[in-house]
Design an enzyme around this catalytic site. Structure first.
Site, PDB file in Angstrom:
ATOM      1  N   HIS A  13      32.907  -4.286  77.256  1.00 44.26           N
ATOM      2  CA  HIS A  13      33.189  -5.277  78.442  1.00 44.26           C
ATOM      3  C   HIS A  13      33.049  -5.121  79.253  1.00 44.26           C
ATOM      4  O   HIS A  13      31.985  -4.060  79.850  1.00 44.26           O
ATOM      5  CB  HIS A  13      34.709  -4.673  78.079  1.00 44.26           C
ATOM      6  CG  HIS A  13      35.320  -3.861  78.845  1.00 44.26           C
ATOM      7  ND1 HIS A  13      37.053  -3.799  79.722  1.00 44.26           N
ATOM      8  CD2 HIS A  13      35.144  -2.594  79.412  1.00 44.26           C
ATOM      9  CE1 HIS A  13      36.933  -3.162  80.445  1.00 44.26           C
ATOM     10  NE2 HIS A  13      36.099  -2.134  80.221  1.00 44.26           N
ATOM     11  N   CYS A  24      32.776  -2.121  86.973  1.00 46.32           N
ATOM     12  CA  CYS A  24      32.812  -2.835  86.953  1.00 46.32           C
ATOM     13  C   CYS A  24      32.677  -3.849  85.782  1.00 46.32           C
ATOM     14  O   CYS A  24      33.069  -4.895  84.499  1.00 46.32           O
ATOM     15  CB  CYS A  24      34.756  -2.417  85.959  1.00 46.32           C
ATOM     16  SG  CYS A  24      34.484  -0.677  85.754  1.00 46.32           S
ATOM     17  N   HIS A  28      29.349  -2.624  80.456  1.00 43.80           N
ATOM     18  CA  HIS A  28      29.216  -1.188  79.252  1.00 43.80           C
ATOM     19  C   HIS A  28      30.621  -0.898  78.435  1.00 43.80           C
ATOM     20  O   HIS A  28      31.634  -1.998  78.758  1.00 43.80           O
ATOM     21  CB  HIS A  28      29.655  -0.650  81.068  1.00 43.80           C
ATOM     22  CG  HIS A  28      31.178  -1.131  81.704  1.00 43.80           C
ATOM     23  ND1 HIS A  28      31.844  -1.739  81.871  1.00 43.80           N
ATOM     24  CD2 HIS A  28      32.479  -0.099  81.249  1.00 43.80           C
ATOM     25  CE1 HIS A  28      33.022  -2.036  82.030  1.00 43.80           C
ATOM     26  NE2 HIS A  28      33.758  -0.497  81.656  1.00 43.80           N
ATOM     27  N   HIS A  30      33.399   1.724  76.064  1.00 44.26           N
ATOM     28  CA  HIS A  30      34.056   2.551  75.853  1.00 44.26           C
ATOM     29  C   HIS A  30      34.493   2.781  74.547  1.00 44.26           C
ATOM     30  O   HIS A  30      34.115   2.356  73.365  1.00 44.26           O
ATOM     31  CB  HIS A  30      35.583   2.236  75.829  1.00 44.26           C
ATOM     32  CG  HIS A  30      35.632   2.297  77.864  1.00 44.26           C
ATOM     33  ND1 HIS A  30      35.497   3.090  79.472  1.00 44.26           N
ATOM     34  CD2 HIS A  30      35.364   0.623  78.804  1.00 44.26           C
ATOM     35  CE1 HIS A  30      35.682   2.796  80.520  1.00 44.26           C
ATOM     36  NE2 HIS A  30      35.689   0.998  80.306  1.00 44.26           N
ATOM     37  N   HIS A  68      33.387  -2.291  68.284  1.00 42.57           N
ATOM     38  CA  HIS A  68      32.287  -2.490  67.821  1.00 42.57           C
ATOM     39  C   HIS A  68      31.593  -4.629  68.423  1.00 42.57           C
ATOM     40  O   HIS A  68      30.957  -4.302  68.083  1.00 42.57           O
ATOM     41  CB  HIS A  68      30.774  -2.172  66.604  1.00 42.57           C
ATOM     42  CG  HIS A  68      30.522  -1.367  66.733  1.00 42.57           C
ATOM     43  ND1 HIS A  68      32.410   0.172  66.988  1.00 42.57           N
ATOM     44  CD2 HIS A  68      29.285  -0.283  67.161  1.00 42.57           C
ATOM     45  CE1 HIS A  68      30.934   1.281  66.801  1.00 42.57           C
ATOM     46  NE2 HIS A  68      29.845   1.349  67.509  1.00 42.57           N
ATOM     47  N   GLU A 107      41.280   4.079  77.833  1.00 37.73           N
ATOM     48  CA  GLU A 107      39.886   4.185  78.265  1.00 37.73           C
ATOM     49  C   GLU A 107      38.664   5.026  77.798  1.00 37.73           C
ATOM     50  O   GLU A 107      37.994   4.986  77.820  1.00 37.73           O
ATOM     51  CB  GLU A 107      39.559   2.464  78.011  1.00 37.73           C
ATOM     52  CG  GLU A 107      39.899   2.691  80.113  1.00 37.73           C
ATOM     53  CD  GLU A 107      39.525   1.671  80.377  1.00 37.73           C
ATOM     54  OE1 GLU A 107      39.209   0.115  80.161  1.00 37.73           O
ATOM     55  OE2 GLU A 107      39.422   1.682  82.077  1.00 37.73           O
TER      56      GLU A 107
END
Length: 118
Positions: A13, A24, A28, A30, A68, A107
């Site tokens: 995201h 952010c 990237h 998580h 994914h 996260e």
């Protein structure tokens, strides 16, 4: 009695509404950890709140939808903060899990959101 089941999914995201230069803002990923809590009375004779398999059968298709994926491309998650993601999940599983009492979405090992419904 309160029971819980844990799930994990990997997603990417970015946060479009944070200021320029915020790390952010870039795409990237998580490994998210979701814990689903149910609260209710024990079912007579079975002595459980709900069969964990039945709980998994409700939540797993939603986890598969998120796993994914780029979360920003999922309708309703254009700004996928942990807070927004956990509410999005709640809205989709609460109708199928009336005993749902709260969700915890991490996260990272040290950051996350807990939602108990509106």
């Amino acid at each position: 009695m309160e029971i819980y089941k844990k799930f994990a999914f990997d997603s990417a995201h970015f946060l479009p509404n944070v200021p320029e230069g915020h790390k952010c803002k870039n795409i990237h990923g998580h490994t998210y950890h979701l814990t689903v809590f149910l609260e209710g009375d024990l079912v007579p004779d079975l002595e459980w709140v709900m069969d964990f398999k039945d709980l998994k059968d409700v939540v797993k298709p939603l986890i598969d939808e998120l796993d994914h994926k780029l979360l920003n491309e999922i309708e309703g998650l254009e700004n996928p903060t942990a807070e927004r993601i956990v509410v999005w999940i709640w809205d989709r599983i609460k109708p199928k899990l009336p005993l749902l009492s709260k969700l915890e979405l991490n996260e990272t090992p040290t950051s996350g959101a807990i939602y108990k419904g509106a």
